[in-house]
Design a protein around this motif. Structure first.
Motif, PDB file in Angstrom:
ATOM      1  N   VAL A  57      24.830 -15.341  34.470  1.00  0.00           N
ATOM      2  CA  VAL A  57      26.138 -15.239  34.851  1.00  0.00           C
ATOM      3  C   VAL A  57      26.569 -14.183  35.824  1.00  0.00           C
ATOM      4  CG1 VAL A  57      28.490 -15.026  34.323  1.00  0.00           C
ATOM      5  CG2 VAL A  57      27.022 -16.194  32.619  1.00  0.00           C
ATOM      6  N   ALA A  58      25.777 -12.914  35.738  1.00  0.00           N
ATOM      7  CA  ALA A  58      26.207 -11.920  36.483  1.00  0.00           C
ATOM      8  C   ALA A  58      25.238 -10.896  36.432  1.00  0.00           C
ATOM      9  CB  ALA A  58      27.528 -11.179  36.235  1.00  0.00           C
ATOM     10  N   SER A  59      24.973 -10.016  37.295  1.00  0.00           N
ATOM     11  CA  SER A  59      24.135  -8.879  37.348  1.00  0.00           C
ATOM     12  C   SER A  59      24.283  -7.937  36.508  1.00  0.00           C
ATOM     13  CB  SER A  59      23.965  -8.483  38.720  1.00  0.00           C
ATOM     14  OG  SER A  59      25.082  -7.693  39.006  1.00  0.00           O
ATOM     15  N   THR A  60      23.297  -7.150  35.828  1.00  0.00           N
ATOM     16  CA  THR A  60      23.347  -6.074  34.876  1.00  0.00           C
ATOM     17  C   THR A  60      24.506  -5.094  35.554  1.00  0.00           C
ATOM     18  OG1 THR A  60      21.074  -6.680  34.131  1.00  0.00           O
ATOM     19  CG2 THR A  60      22.225  -4.504  33.397  1.00  0.00           C
ATOM     20  N   GLU A  61      24.354  -4.652  36.637  1.00  0.00           N
ATOM     21  CA  GLU A  61      25.388  -3.623  37.100  1.00  0.00           C
ATOM     22  C   GLU A  61      26.765  -4.003  37.166  1.00  0.00           C
ATOM     23  OE1 GLU A  61      22.653  -4.891  38.847  1.00  0.00           O
ATOM     24  OE2 GLU A  61      21.070  -3.708  38.398  1.00  0.00           O
ATOM     25  N   ASN A  62      27.046  -5.563  37.026  1.00  0.00           N
ATOM     26  CA  ASN A  62      28.188  -5.909  36.991  1.00  0.00           C
ATOM     27  C   ASN A  62      28.970  -6.224  35.891  1.00  0.00           C
ATOM     28  OD1 ASN A  62      30.522  -6.459  38.810  1.00  0.00           O
ATOM     29  ND2 ASN A  62      30.204  -8.606  38.524  1.00  0.00           N
ATOM     30  N   VAL A  63      28.224  -5.886  34.792  1.00  0.00           N
ATOM     31  CA  VAL A  63      28.754  -6.143  33.373  1.00  0.00           C
ATOM     32  C   VAL A  63      28.797  -4.969  32.522  1.00  0.00           C
ATOM     33  CG1 VAL A  63      28.224  -7.456  31.367  1.00  0.00           C
ATOM     34  CG2 VAL A  63      27.756  -8.695  33.528  1.00  0.00           C
ATOM     35  N   VAL A  64      29.871  -4.833  31.758  1.00  0.00           N
ATOM     36  CA  VAL A  64      30.072  -3.687  30.744  1.00  0.00           C
ATOM     37  C   VAL A  64      30.632  -4.392  29.532  1.00  0.00           C
ATOM     38  CG1 VAL A  64      30.696  -2.021  32.390  1.00  0.00           C
ATOM     39  CG2 VAL A  64      32.495  -3.467  31.456  1.00  0.00           C
ATOM     40  N   GLU A  65      30.004  -3.706  28.353  1.00  0.00           N
ATOM     41  CA  GLU A  65      30.602  -4.074  26.998  1.00  0.00           C
ATOM     42  C   GLU A  65      32.015  -3.535  26.612  1.00  0.00           C
ATOM     43  OE1 GLU A  65      28.789  -4.178  22.524  1.00  0.00           O
ATOM     44  OE2 GLU A  65      27.479  -4.550  23.914  1.00  0.00           O
ATOM     45  N   SER A  66      32.685  -4.010  25.901  1.00  0.00           N
ATOM     46  CA  SER A  66      34.022  -3.184  25.562  1.00  0.00           C
ATOM     47  C   SER A  66      34.320  -3.915  24.219  1.00  0.00           C
ATOM     48  CB  SER A  66      34.898  -3.457  26.736  1.00  0.00           C
ATOM     49  OG  SER A  66      35.711  -4.694  26.550  1.00  0.00           O
ATOM     50  N   ILE A  67      35.456  -3.530  23.535  1.00  0.00           N
ATOM     51  CA  ILE A  67      35.988  -4.100  22.302  1.00  0.00           C
ATOM     52  C   ILE A  67      37.491  -4.836  22.421  1.00  0.00           C
ATOM     53  CG2 ILE A  67      36.685  -3.259  19.987  1.00  0.00           C
ATOM     54  CD1 ILE A  67      33.784  -2.764  20.574  1.00  0.00           C
ATOM     55  N   PHE A  68      37.454  -5.889  22.100  1.00  0.00           N
ATOM     56  CA  PHE A  68      38.681  -6.920  22.079  1.00  0.00           C
ATOM     57  C   PHE A  68      39.724  -6.157  21.072  1.00  0.00           C
ATOM     58  CE2 PHE A  68      41.242 -10.086  20.162  1.00  0.00           C
ATOM     59  CZ  PHE A  68      42.028 -10.564  21.164  1.00  0.00           C
ATOM     60  N   LEU A  69      40.871  -6.029  21.830  1.00  0.00           N
ATOM     61  CA  LEU A  69      41.876  -5.683  20.712  1.00  0.00           C
ATOM     62  C   LEU A  69      43.330  -6.416  20.376  1.00  0.00           C
ATOM     63  CD1 LEU A  69      42.524  -2.232  22.208  1.00  0.00           C
ATOM     64  CD2 LEU A  69      41.008  -2.522  20.219  1.00  0.00           C
ATOM     65  N   ARG A  70      43.363  -7.227  21.457  1.00  0.00           N
ATOM     66  CA  ARG A  70      44.604  -8.084  21.278  1.00  0.00           C
ATOM     67  C   ARG A  70      44.628  -9.152  22.521  1.00  0.00           C
ATOM     68  NH1 ARG A  70      49.880  -6.646  23.294  1.00  0.00           N
ATOM     69  NH2 ARG A  70      49.844  -5.113  24.492  1.00  0.00           N
ATOM     70  N   ARG A  71      45.396 -10.223  22.302  1.00  0.00           N
ATOM     71  CA  ARG A  71      45.506 -11.207  23.318  1.00  0.00           C
ATOM     72  C   ARG A  71      47.157 -11.060  23.594  1.00  0.00           C
ATOM     73  NH1 ARG A  71      43.443 -17.264  23.516  1.00  0.00           N
ATOM     74  NH2 ARG A  71      43.635 -17.735  25.806  1.00  0.00           N
ATOM     75  N   ILE A  72      47.415 -10.728  24.933  1.00  0.00           N
ATOM     76  CA  ILE A  72      48.634 -10.564  25.452  1.00  0.00           C
ATOM     77  C   ILE A  72      49.404 -11.827  25.822  1.00  0.00           C
ATOM     78  CG2 ILE A  72      50.053  -9.364  27.254  1.00  0.00           C
ATOM     79  CD1 ILE A  72      47.958  -7.188  27.684  1.00  0.00           C
ATOM     80  N   ASN A  73      48.849 -12.670  26.433  1.00  0.00           N
ATOM     81  CA  ASN A  73      49.117 -14.091  26.728  1.00  0.00           C
ATOM     82  C   ASN A  73      47.922 -14.876  26.869  1.00  0.00           C
ATOM     83  OD1 ASN A  73      48.538 -13.858  29.805  1.00  0.00           O
ATOM     84  ND2 ASN A  73      50.445 -12.825  29.941  1.00  0.00           N
ATOM     85  N   ARG A  74      48.176 -16.155  27.423  1.00  0.00           N
ATOM     86  CA  ARG A  74      47.233 -17.141  27.610  1.00  0.00           C
ATOM     87  C   ARG A  74      45.859 -16.343  28.261  1.00  0.00           C
ATOM     88  NH1 ARG A  74      48.918 -22.558  29.815  1.00  0.00           N
ATOM     89  NH2 ARG A  74      46.628 -23.271  29.078  1.00  0.00           N
ATOM     90  N   PHE A  75      46.121 -15.739  29.558  1.00  0.00           N
ATOM     91  CA  PHE A  75      45.075 -15.388  30.428  1.00  0.00           C
ATOM     92  C   PHE A  75      45.152 -13.884  30.550  1.00  0.00           C
ATOM     93  CE2 PHE A  75      46.670 -19.430  31.954  1.00  0.00           C
ATOM     94  CZ  PHE A  75      45.350 -20.278  31.822  1.00  0.00           C
ATOM     95  N   LEU A  76      45.572 -13.200  29.595  1.00  0.00           N
ATOM     96  CA  LEU A  76      45.517 -11.655  29.621  1.00  0.00           C
ATOM     97  C   LEU A  76      45.066 -11.086  28.211  1.00  0.00           C
ATOM     98  CD1 LEU A  76      45.654  -9.347  31.903  1.00  0.00           C
ATOM     99  CD2 LEU A  76      48.044  -9.121  30.959  1.00  0.00           C
ATOM    100  N   VAL A  77      44.137  -9.894  28.458  1.00  0.00           N
ATOM    101  CA  VAL A  77      43.723  -9.416  26.977  1.00  0.00           C
ATOM    102  C   VAL A  77      43.816  -8.180  26.961  1.00  0.00           C
ATOM    103  CG1 VAL A  77      42.391 -11.369  26.104  1.00  0.00           C
ATOM    104  CG2 VAL A  77      41.456  -9.824  27.138  1.00  0.00           C
ATOM    105  N   GLU A  78      43.882  -7.451  25.827  1.00  0.00           N
ATOM    106  CA  GLU A  78      43.711  -5.852  26.031  1.00  0.00           C
ATOM    107  C   GLU A  78      42.201  -5.391  25.374  1.00  0.00           C
ATOM    108  OE1 GLU A  78      46.826  -2.578  25.665  1.00  0.00           O
ATOM    109  OE2 GLU A  78      46.298  -3.199  23.609  1.00  0.00           O
TER     110      GLU A  78
END
Length: 392
Positions: A10-31
């Motif tokens: 899908v993407a290069s290693t340099e362009n990907v980071v891991e994070s923690i999902f917290l909540r969904r703000i709307n259909r296309f936006l999350v925190e």
């Protein structure tokens, strides 16, 4: 064309980071939380994703290139689950299918190659135009991230767009065109595929009625933690007999309500009851007219005839969840919800039933409760496994 001596990523290693999902703000936006900071992330997936997006889940993000049209610095690509990554970026599915087609990885399509991507015919646009030894084929791709142990389903939210695409394919099929829809299931576990008739009965009906006009395919794939598409591709069976037996305007449903303040309310013959603030799950069954009954609960009422009507007038609707089935699941569903509830209202909604209650409360949203979602997957999907041996 993607070269055959490479693997798809899908993407290069340099362009990907891991994070923690917290909540969904709307259909296309999350925190999400990234390195201790809260960030807003674009989610290119309109599905509900209840069974995947739990607070605290590890997710993979791609770093967006600066642009005047972008409002976020990151895009959510996938979520880590059971040793693999479930791909959530629906835009990736067509690129993955293109690679699979070019590299002859889909068994039933090895004799076809891509002539054109985003093929327009009349007023309709389809994902691929393929050419085989004897004919051309129009192919539409759908990304599927909803699955249980052995069965995958699509969609996980009502999709008028998917209904339109299948209807357009059916019209062309009846005119003599070769047409197909391919469901790309982002998990190696499922062996079977069905339309998700609980959530979107219209899509399921349209797909079922046109199954002899449209060639319906489903394949499972897997992605590793580094976002590489694994080589193994498995074509899934479609047990239409299960759809015929289990779907319909009948079954059980759960009304999820949010009460924002403690209240006292007189509820018919039950008298004055204390309702503490929090979330409530009301369980009921209906042998026919399930959709009409669920729609009734969406409206506040002046004529209060059911126990739930009294609480509904004081609380906000979160959602209503149907489980369409010919089986009598009311008792089992009540038992499952009662086991995770923090409290219940005795005799509420029981009527002629022997259950102690049909109304259960909890302090947090049940949609964020792992066991609640696991139970939902069981009653909607995994329960169907007992029918697989009788498929025709």
């Amino acid at each position: 064309m993607y070269p055959s001596d490479t693997v798809f990523r899908v993407a290069s290693t340099e362009n990907v980071v891991e994070s923690i999902f917290l909540r969904r703000i709307n259909r296309f936006l999350v925190e999400c939380e990234l390195n201790g900071s809260l960030i807003k992330v674009f989610l290119p997936n309109p599905g509900r994703l209840w069974e995947l997006l739990f607070p605290g889940s590890p997710v993979l993000l791609s770093i967006n290139q600066p642009s005047r049209t972008r409002t976020t610095g990151y895009t959510l690509i996938g979520i880590k689950k059971k040793g693999t990554t479930v791909m959530l970026n629906t835009h990736t599915s067509n690129h993955a299918v293109r690679w699979l087609l070019d590299n002859k990885r889909i068994p039933s399509l090895v004799n076809y190659h891509v002539i054109r991507q985003e093929y327009t015919l009349g007023k309709s646009r389809f994902d691929f135009l393929l050419e085989g030894e004897e004919n051309q084929m129009i192919l539409e791709v759908k990304s599927c991230s909803l699955f249980g142990k052995r069965i995958a389903m699509f969609p996980d939210a009502p999709s008028r767009r998917a209904v339109r695409h299948v209807s357009e394919l059916a019209v062309l099929g009846r005119k003599g065109y070769q047409v197909s829809v391919l469901f790309l299931v982002h998990s190696p576990e499922p062996e079977f595929f069905l339309p998700e008739y609980h959530t979107d009965p219209l899509f399921a009906e349209v797909l079922f009625k046109n199954r002899n006009v449209i060639r319906i395919r489903a394949v499972s794939v897997s992605w590793d933690y580094n976002l590489f598409l694994n080589n193994e591709v498995k074509e899934l069976e479609i047990p239409w007999n299960i759809y015929e037996q289990d779907s319909g305007d009948r079954g059980c449903y759960m009304v999820i309500l949010e009460l924002k303040h403690d209240i006292k309310e007189t509820v018919g013959s039950l008298g004055e009851l204390d309702f503490r603030k929090g979330f409530y799950v009301y369980v009921q069954s209906e042998e026919k007219n399930l959709d009409s009954m669920m729609e009734r609960h969406r409206r506040k009422r002046t004529n209060l005839s059911w126990h739930i009507d009294y609480l509904r007038n004081k609380a906000d609707i979160v959602t209503i969840i149907p489980i369409r089935t010919a089986d009598n699941l009311e008792g089992a569903l009540v038992s499952a919800i009662s086991s995770i509830a923090e409290w219940s209202i005795p005799c509420f909604g029981t009527y002629e039933c022997n259950c102690p209650s049909h109304l259960f409360g909890m302090s947090g949203n049940p949609l964020n409760h792992v066991q609640f979602i696991d139970d939902l997957i069981y009653f909607r999907i995994d329960r169907l496994e007992k029918m697989l041996s009788s498929r025709s």
